[in-house]
Design a protein around this motif. Structure first.
Motif, PDB file in Angstrom:
ATOM      1  N   LEU A 174      52.797  49.687  38.127  1.00 44.18           N
ATOM      2  CA  LEU A 174      52.869  49.749  36.662  1.00 44.18           C
ATOM      3  C   LEU A 174      54.236  50.242  36.203  1.00 44.18           C
ATOM      4  N   GLU A 175      54.833  51.150  36.933  1.00 45.88           N
ATOM      5  CA  GLU A 175      56.194  51.609  36.616  1.00 45.88           C
ATOM      6  C   GLU A 175      57.162  50.434  36.748  1.00 45.88           C
ATOM      7  N   ARG A 176      57.018  49.670  37.809  1.00 44.16           N
ATOM      8  CA  ARG A 176      57.889  48.501  38.021  1.00 44.16           C
ATOM      9  C   ARG A 176      57.701  47.452  36.925  1.00 44.16           C
ATOM     10  N   ALA A 177      56.474  47.330  36.417  1.00 44.10           N
ATOM     11  CA  ALA A 177      56.169  46.316  35.410  1.00 44.10           C
ATOM     12  C   ALA A 177      56.807  46.635  34.064  1.00 44.10           C
ATOM     13  N   GLY A 178      57.090  47.892  33.806  1.00 45.03           N
ATOM     14  CA  GLY A 178      57.689  48.265  32.533  1.00 45.03           C
ATOM     15  C   GLY A 178      56.668  48.384  31.421  1.00 45.03           C
ATOM     16  N   PRO A 179      57.147  48.403  30.172  1.00 47.80           N
ATOM     17  CA  PRO A 179      56.265  48.677  29.034  1.00 47.80           C
ATOM     18  C   PRO A 179      55.206  47.607  28.777  1.00 47.80           C
ATOM     19  N   ASP A 180      55.423  46.384  29.266  1.00 46.66           N
ATOM     20  CA  ASP A 180      54.412  45.339  29.066  1.00 46.66           C
ATOM     21  C   ASP A 180      53.196  45.529  29.960  1.00 46.66           C
ATOM     22  N   GLY A 181      53.330  46.320  31.014  1.00 41.96           N
ATOM     23  CA  GLY A 181      52.218  46.560  31.916  1.00 41.96           C
ATOM     24  C   GLY A 181      51.904  45.341  32.762  1.00 41.96           C
ATOM     25  N   LEU A 182      50.728  45.363  33.358  1.00 41.64           N
ATOM     26  CA  LEU A 182      50.285  44.280  34.237  1.00 41.64           C
ATOM     27  C   LEU A 182      48.843  43.922  33.937  1.00 41.64           C
ATOM     28  N   LEU A 183      48.566  42.640  34.063  1.00 42.79           N
ATOM     29  CA  LEU A 183      47.173  42.224  34.020  1.00 42.79           C
ATOM     30  C   LEU A 183      46.463  42.805  35.231  1.00 42.79           C
ATOM     31  N   MET A 184      45.260  43.244  35.043  1.00 43.61           N
ATOM     32  CA  MET A 184      44.495  43.804  36.145  1.00 43.61           C
ATOM     33  C   MET A 184      44.357  42.789  37.277  1.00 43.61           C
ATOM     34  N   ALA A 185      44.176  41.519  36.952  1.00 47.93           N
ATOM     35  CA  ALA A 185      44.043  40.473  37.979  1.00 47.93           C
ATOM     36  C   ALA A 185      45.320  40.361  38.812  1.00 47.93           C
ATOM     37  N   THR A 186      46.469  40.531  38.192  1.00 49.42           N
ATOM     38  CA  THR A 186      47.738  40.485  38.917  1.00 49.42           C
ATOM     39  C   THR A 186      47.830  41.673  39.864  1.00 49.42           C
ATOM     40  N   LEU A 187      47.431  42.827  39.387  1.00 50.24           N
ATOM     41  CA  LEU A 187      47.456  44.030  40.218  1.00 50.24           C
ATOM     42  C   LEU A 187      46.492  43.907  41.394  1.00 50.24           C
ATOM     43  N   GLU A 188      45.345  43.308  41.166  1.00 50.63           N
ATOM     44  CA  GLU A 188      44.375  43.073  42.256  1.00 50.63           C
ATOM     45  C   GLU A 188      45.024  42.272  43.378  1.00 50.63           C
ATOM     46  N   ARG A 189      45.734  41.209  43.004  1.00 51.45           N
ATOM     47  CA  ARG A 189      46.380  40.357  44.015  1.00 51.45           C
ATOM     48  C   ARG A 189      47.517  41.089  44.720  1.00 51.45           C
ATOM     49  N   LYS A 190      48.306  41.841  43.982  1.00 53.69           N
ATOM     50  CA  LYS A 190      49.436  42.553  44.586  1.00 53.69           C
ATOM     51  C   LYS A 190      48.979  43.594  45.597  1.00 53.69           C
ATOM     52  N   LEU A 191      47.884  44.273  45.283  1.00 51.26           N
ATOM     53  CA  LEU A 191      47.420  45.391  46.113  1.00 51.26           C
ATOM     54  C   LEU A 191      46.291  45.004  47.064  1.00 51.26           C
ATOM     55  N   PHE A 192      45.854  43.746  47.019  1.00 51.62           N
ATOM     56  CA  PHE A 192      44.744  43.297  47.870  1.00 51.62           C
ATOM     57  C   PHE A 192      43.525  44.203  47.662  1.00 51.62           C
ATOM     58  N   THR A 193      43.228  44.458  46.400  1.00 53.30           N
ATOM     59  CA  THR A 193      42.135  45.353  46.038  1.00 53.30           C
ATOM     60  C   THR A 193      41.082  44.580  45.262  1.00 53.30           C
ATOM     61  N   ALA A 194      39.842  44.789  45.613  1.00 55.40           N
ATOM     62  CA  ALA A 194      38.744  44.119  44.918  1.00 55.40           C
ATOM     63  C   ALA A 194      38.691  44.570  43.465  1.00 55.40           C
ATOM     64  N   GLN A 195      38.251  43.658  42.593  1.00 53.75           N
ATOM     65  CA  GLN A 195      38.207  43.937  41.157  1.00 53.75           C
ATOM     66  C   GLN A 195      37.391  45.185  40.842  1.00 53.75           C
ATOM     67  N   TYR A 196      36.213  45.314  41.449  1.00 51.27           N
ATOM     68  CA  TYR A 196      35.358  46.466  41.143  1.00 51.27           C
ATOM     69  C   TYR A 196      36.032  47.776  41.550  1.00 51.27           C
ATOM     70  N   ALA A 197      36.736  47.779  42.686  1.00 49.27           N
ATOM     71  CA  ALA A 197      37.409  49.001  43.146  1.00 49.27           C
ATOM     72  C   ALA A 197      38.593  49.330  42.240  1.00 49.27           C
ATOM     73  N   LEU A 198      39.377  48.314  41.879  1.00 49.04           N
ATOM     74  CA  LEU A 198      40.516  48.555  40.998  1.00 49.04           C
ATOM     75  C   LEU A 198      40.042  49.037  39.635  1.00 49.04           C
ATOM     76  N   SER A 199      38.952  48.483  39.136  1.00 45.13           N
ATOM     77  CA  SER A 199      38.396  48.930  37.847  1.00 45.13           C
ATOM     78  C   SER A 199      38.020  50.406  37.907  1.00 45.13           C
ATOM     79  N   ARG A 200      37.401  50.805  38.994  1.00 36.94           N
ATOM     80  CA  ARG A 200      37.008  52.210  39.160  1.00 36.94           C
ATOM     81  C   ARG A 200      38.241  53.115  39.192  1.00 36.94           C
ATOM     82  N   HIS A 201      39.260  52.709  39.971  1.00 30.97           N
ATOM     83  CA  HIS A 201      40.479  53.523  40.055  1.00 30.97           C
ATOM     84  C   HIS A 201      41.206  53.561  38.714  1.00 30.97           C
ATOM     85  N   ALA A 202      41.256  52.424  38.033  1.00 35.63           N
ATOM     86  CA  ALA A 202      41.912  52.380  36.727  1.00 35.63           C
ATOM     87  C   ALA A 202      41.203  53.309  35.739  1.00 35.63           C
ATOM     88  N   ALA A 203      39.885  53.320  35.764  1.00 37.80           N
ATOM     89  CA  ALA A 203      39.130  54.211  34.867  1.00 37.80           C
ATOM     90  C   ALA A 203      39.457  55.670  35.151  1.00 37.80           C
TER      91      ALA A 203
END
Length: 158
Positions: free
Chosen positions: A61-90
Protein backbone atom coordinates in the motif's frame (compact mmCIF):
# COMPACT_ATOMS: atom_id res chain seq x y z
CA UNK A 1 24.48 -23.90 18.53
CA UNK A 2 24.32 -27.53 17.53
CA UNK A 3 24.95 -28.38 13.91
CA UNK A 4 21.44 -29.03 12.64
CA UNK A 5 22.63 -30.52 9.36
CA UNK A 6 24.99 -33.15 10.71
CA UNK A 7 23.90 -36.55 9.49
CA UNK A 8 21.39 -35.09 7.02
CA UNK A 9 23.66 -34.65 4.00
CA UNK A 10 23.76 -38.41 3.47
CA UNK A 11 19.99 -38.32 2.86
CA UNK A 12 20.76 -36.96 -0.59
CA UNK A 13 23.53 -39.34 -1.61
CA UNK A 14 22.91 -40.86 -5.05
CA UNK A 15 19.43 -39.40 -5.22
CA UNK A 16 18.41 -38.53 -8.75
CA UNK A 17 14.64 -39.04 -8.74
CA UNK A 18 13.08 -35.64 -9.66
CA UNK A 19 9.81 -36.42 -7.84
CA UNK A 20 11.67 -37.23 -4.64
CA UNK A 21 13.74 -34.06 -5.01
CA UNK A 22 10.64 -31.90 -5.47
CA UNK A 23 8.98 -33.58 -2.48
CA UNK A 24 12.03 -32.88 -0.34
CA UNK A 25 11.97 -29.22 -1.35
CA UNK A 26 8.29 -28.93 -0.47
CA UNK A 27 8.45 -30.66 2.91
CA UNK A 28 11.61 -28.83 3.91
CA UNK A 29 10.00 -25.48 3.07
CA UNK A 30 7.05 -26.45 5.27
CA UNK A 31 9.35 -27.49 8.11
CA UNK A 32 11.38 -24.30 7.85
CA UNK A 33 8.20 -22.25 8.02
CA UNK A 34 6.92 -24.19 11.04
CA UNK A 35 10.26 -24.12 12.84
CA UNK A 36 10.98 -20.40 12.35
CA UNK A 37 7.66 -18.79 11.52
CA UNK A 38 6.18 -18.98 15.01
CA UNK A 39 9.16 -17.23 16.61
CA UNK A 40 9.18 -14.53 13.94
CA UNK A 41 5.41 -14.03 14.31
CA UNK A 42 5.80 -13.79 18.11
CA UNK A 43 8.41 -11.02 17.74
CA UNK A 44 5.97 -9.12 15.54
CA UNK A 45 3.01 -9.70 17.88
CA UNK A 46 5.10 -8.21 20.67
CA UNK A 47 4.98 -4.88 18.79
CA UNK A 48 1.28 -5.11 17.92
CA UNK A 49 1.50 -6.77 14.49
CA UNK A 50 -1.10 -9.52 14.34
CA UNK A 51 0.43 -11.44 11.44
CA UNK A 52 3.62 -11.23 9.35
CA UNK A 53 1.52 -10.59 6.22
CA UNK A 54 0.58 -7.21 7.71
CA UNK A 55 4.06 -5.99 6.84
CA UNK A 56 3.60 -7.04 3.20
CA UNK A 57 0.17 -5.42 2.99
CA UNK A 58 1.46 -2.15 4.42
CA UNK A 59 4.51 -2.21 2.15
CA UNK A 60 2.42 -2.76 -1.00
CA UNK A 61 0.00 0.00 0.00
CA UNK A 62 2.92 2.36 0.65
CA UNK A 63 4.28 1.53 -2.81
CA UNK A 64 0.85 2.12 -4.36
CA UNK A 65 0.70 5.69 -3.10
CA UNK A 66 -2.41 7.72 -2.32
CA UNK A 67 -4.61 5.90 -4.85
CA UNK A 68 -4.20 2.66 -2.90
CA UNK A 69 -4.78 -0.78 -4.36
CA UNK A 70 -7.76 -2.86 -5.27
CA UNK A 71 -8.06 -5.72 -2.84
CA UNK A 72 -8.10 -8.16 -5.79
CA UNK A 73 -4.75 -6.78 -6.98
CA UNK A 74 -3.28 -7.18 -3.51
CA UNK A 75 -4.58 -10.77 -3.34
CA UNK A 76 -2.67 -11.60 -6.53
CA UNK A 77 0.52 -9.81 -5.46
CA UNK A 78 0.65 -11.54 -2.08
CA UNK A 79 -0.79 -14.93 -3.12
CA UNK A 80 -3.36 -14.53 -0.36
CA UNK A 81 -6.89 -15.86 -0.42
CA UNK A 82 -9.65 -13.25 -0.51
CA UNK A 83 -11.17 -14.31 2.82
CA UNK A 84 -7.77 -14.15 4.58
CA UNK A 85 -6.88 -10.77 3.08
CA UNK A 86 -10.31 -9.42 4.06
CA UNK A 87 -9.73 -10.53 7.65
CA UNK A 88 -6.25 -8.95 7.75
CA UNK A 89 -7.51 -5.76 6.12
CA UNK A 90 -10.28 -5.48 8.73
CA UNK A 91 -7.74 -5.83 11.53
CA UNK A 92 -5.40 -3.28 9.96
CA UNK A 93 -8.36 -0.95 9.64
CA UNK A 94 -9.18 -1.47 13.35
CA UNK A 95 -5.57 -0.49 14.12
CA UNK A 96 -6.13 2.70 12.14
CA UNK A 97 -3.32 1.91 9.69
CA UNK A 98 -5.45 1.49 6.55
CA UNK A 99 -8.84 2.56 5.24
CA UNK A 100 -11.07 0.71 2.82
CA UNK A 101 -13.63 2.07 0.43
CA UNK A 102 -15.89 0.62 -2.23
CA UNK A 103 -14.13 0.40 -5.57
CA UNK A 104 -15.66 2.45 -8.36
CA UNK A 105 -17.86 0.58 -10.78
CA UNK A 106 -20.05 -2.48 -10.42
CA UNK A 107 -19.32 -5.28 -8.00
CA UNK A 108 -18.26 -5.47 -4.41
CA UNK A 109 -14.57 -4.67 -4.85
CA UNK A 110 -12.68 -2.61 -2.31
CA UNK A 111 -9.78 -0.22 -2.51
CA UNK A 112 -7.32 -0.20 0.37
CA UNK A 113 -5.28 2.88 1.26
CA UNK A 114 -2.87 3.80 4.00
CA UNK A 115 -4.04 6.27 6.60
CA UNK A 116 -1.81 9.01 7.97
CA UNK A 117 -1.06 6.74 10.92
CA UNK A 118 -0.26 3.83 8.61
CA UNK A 119 2.22 5.74 6.43
CA UNK A 120 5.73 4.55 7.21
CA UNK A 121 4.43 1.81 9.53
CA UNK A 122 6.06 -0.86 7.37
CA UNK A 123 9.45 0.73 8.10
CA UNK A 124 8.87 0.60 11.86
CA UNK A 125 7.74 -3.01 11.62
CA UNK A 126 10.71 -3.90 9.40
CA UNK A 127 13.23 -3.15 12.15
CA UNK A 128 11.79 -5.92 14.33
CA UNK A 129 10.97 -8.23 11.42
CA UNK A 130 14.48 -8.00 9.98
CA UNK A 131 16.09 -8.72 13.35
CA UNK A 132 13.87 -11.77 13.88
CA UNK A 133 14.60 -13.11 10.39
CA UNK A 134 18.33 -12.55 10.86
CA UNK A 135 18.25 -14.44 14.14
CA UNK A 136 16.34 -17.36 12.65
CA UNK A 137 17.97 -17.64 9.24
CA UNK A 138 20.91 -15.29 8.91
CA UNK A 139 23.13 -17.19 11.31
CA UNK A 140 22.75 -20.45 9.38
CA UNK A 141 23.69 -19.33 5.86
CA UNK A 142 26.38 -17.16 4.35
CA UNK A 143 25.37 -14.05 2.44
CA UNK A 144 26.08 -15.82 -0.86
CA UNK A 145 23.97 -18.80 0.23
CA UNK A 146 21.04 -16.58 1.22
CA UNK A 147 20.99 -14.85 -2.17
CA UNK A 148 21.40 -18.12 -4.07
CA UNK A 149 18.53 -19.69 -2.12
CA UNK A 150 16.34 -16.60 -2.57
CA UNK A 151 16.89 -16.74 -6.34
CA UNK A 152 15.88 -20.40 -6.41
CA UNK A 153 12.78 -19.86 -4.29
CA UNK A 154 11.61 -16.95 -6.43
CA UNK A 155 11.60 -19.28 -9.41
CA UNK A 156 8.95 -21.37 -7.63
CA UNK A 157 6.37 -18.57 -7.59
CA UNK A 158 7.46 -16.11 -10.24
Amino acid sequence: MENRTSGRADLFANDGDPAIGANRVWFNMLRIHRSTGARIARALRDIGVGDPVWYEILLELERAGPDGLLMATLERKLFTAQYALSRHAARLEEEGWIASAAAPGPGRGKVLRLTGEGKGMHSRIWEVYQAAIAEEIGTRLSVDETYALARLLIRLYD
